[in-house]
Design a protein around this motif. Sequence first.
Motif, PDB file in Angstrom:
ATOM      1  N   VAL A  44       0.779  -1.157  -0.228  1.00 51.27           N
ATOM      2  CA  VAL A  44       0.057   0.019   0.297  1.00 51.27           C
ATOM      3  C   VAL A  44       0.896   1.294  -0.025  1.00 51.27           C
ATOM      4  N   ALA A  45       0.542   2.216  -0.995  1.00 48.75           N
ATOM      5  CA  ALA A  45       1.377   3.557  -0.728  1.00 48.75           C
ATOM      6  C   ALA A  45       1.023   4.172   0.454  1.00 48.75           C
ATOM      7  N   PRO A  58      -0.287  -0.477   6.922  1.00 48.55           N
ATOM      8  CA  PRO A  58      -0.483  -1.644   6.381  1.00 48.55           C
ATOM      9  C   PRO A  58       0.747  -2.673   6.307  1.00 48.55           C
ATOM     10  N   VAL A  59       0.558  -3.850   6.377  1.00 49.78           N
ATOM     11  CA  VAL A  59       1.658  -5.046   6.394  1.00 49.78           C
ATOM     12  C   VAL A  59       3.032  -4.555   5.594  1.00 49.78           C
ATOM     13  N   ALA A  60       2.565  -4.354   4.199  1.00 45.93           N
ATOM     14  CA  ALA A  60       3.591  -3.855   3.429  1.00 45.93           C
ATOM     15  C   ALA A  60       3.173  -2.632   2.756  1.00 45.93           C
ATOM     16  N   LEU A  61       4.043  -1.763   2.721  1.00 46.74           N
ATOM     17  CA  LEU A  61       3.980  -0.263   2.571  1.00 46.74           C
ATOM     18  C   LEU A  61       4.988   0.041   1.238  1.00 46.74           C
ATOM     19  N   VAL A  63       7.017   3.037  -0.777  1.00 50.57           N
ATOM     20  CA  VAL A  63       7.191   4.276  -0.924  1.00 50.57           C
ATOM     21  C   VAL A  63       8.230   4.905  -1.911  1.00 50.57           C
ATOM     22  N   PRO A  64       8.583   5.912  -2.556  1.00 49.30           N
ATOM     23  CA  PRO A  64       9.588   6.369  -3.125  1.00 49.30           C
ATOM     24  C   PRO A  64      10.802   6.400  -2.427  1.00 49.30           C
ATOM     25  N   VAL A  65      12.041   6.439  -2.871  1.00 49.16           N
ATOM     26  CA  VAL A  65      13.229   6.516  -2.156  1.00 49.16           C
ATOM     27  C   VAL A  65      13.234   8.179  -1.755  1.00 49.16           C
ATOM     28  N   GLY A  66      13.906   8.196  -0.339  1.00 50.61           N
ATOM     29  CA  GLY A  66      13.789   9.640   0.189  1.00 50.61           C
ATOM     30  C   GLY A  66      12.518   9.786   1.189  1.00 50.61           C
ATOM     31  N   THR A  67      11.706   8.992   1.242  1.00 53.27           N
ATOM     32  CA  THR A  67      10.566   9.044   1.995  1.00 53.27           C
ATOM     33  C   THR A  67      11.094   8.542   3.640  1.00 53.27           C
ATOM     34  N   THR A  68      10.357   9.689   4.435  1.00 48.83           N
ATOM     35  CA  THR A  68      10.216   9.380   6.015  1.00 48.83           C
ATOM     36  C   THR A  68       9.017   8.439   6.026  1.00 48.83           C
ATOM     37  N   VAL A  69       9.088   7.378   6.702  1.00 43.99           N
ATOM     38  CA  VAL A  69       8.021   6.471   7.288  1.00 43.99           C
ATOM     39  C   VAL A  69       8.005   6.627   8.920  1.00 43.99           C
ATOM     40  N   THR A  70       6.715   6.953   9.022  1.00 41.63           N
ATOM     41  CA  THR A  70       6.463   6.946  10.691  1.00 41.63           C
ATOM     42  C   THR A  70       5.467   5.869  10.942  1.00 41.63           C
ATOM     43  N   ILE A 124       8.756  -1.481   1.095  1.00 36.56           N
ATOM     44  CA  ILE A 124       9.289  -1.553  -0.212  1.00 36.56           C
ATOM     45  C   ILE A 124       9.668  -0.080  -0.828  1.00 36.56           C
ATOM     46  N   VAL A 125      10.905   0.368  -1.032  1.00 32.25           N
ATOM     47  CA  VAL A 125      11.677   1.403  -1.298  1.00 32.25           C
ATOM     48  C   VAL A 125      12.180   1.339  -2.867  1.00 32.25           C
ATOM     49  N   GLU A 126      11.106   2.316  -3.738  1.00 28.25           N
ATOM     50  CA  GLU A 126      11.392   2.162  -4.893  1.00 28.25           C
ATOM     51  C   GLU A 126      12.164   3.284  -5.605  1.00 28.25           C
TER      52      GLU A 126
END
Length: 128
Positions: A44-45, A58-61, A63-70, A124-126
């Motif tokens: 999930v984005a 979500p179990v699987a997130l 994001v584009p590279v550079g994203t801060t995930v909280t 997953i960092v794209e």
Amino acid sequence: MKLSFAASLALALAAGAGALAQTPPMDHMSMPMPTSGAPAAPPVAGTAVKIDNFAFGPVALVVPVGTTVTWTNRDDAPHTVVANAGAFKSKVLDTDDSFSFTFTTPGEYAYFCSLHPHMTGKVIVEAK
Ligand code: CO
């Protein structure tokens, strides 16, 4: 005539295969869930992961590279967020505590809760 006969035969075969596929494999159903490995849920984005009811959501997130995930703990119990390969590791998060990590390298980051190792997720960092 030949073509339509072949088509109807293919349909009949497909229907038969579908009926077979609906039969649950009993040995698989009785097996315990694996405690490691990639979760099956589609990614999930977004930028936020909620911890609730002893699960990451979500179990699987993705994001584009550079994203801060909280990650935010919305559970009554304490949890942690620990990358399997060591990229990040939170302190113990009490209720409503958060942990953030900025992903600067593309790839798949599997993680778990060190207090409850059955709690797993991945980011997953794209590449941009
Ligand atoms: Co936990």
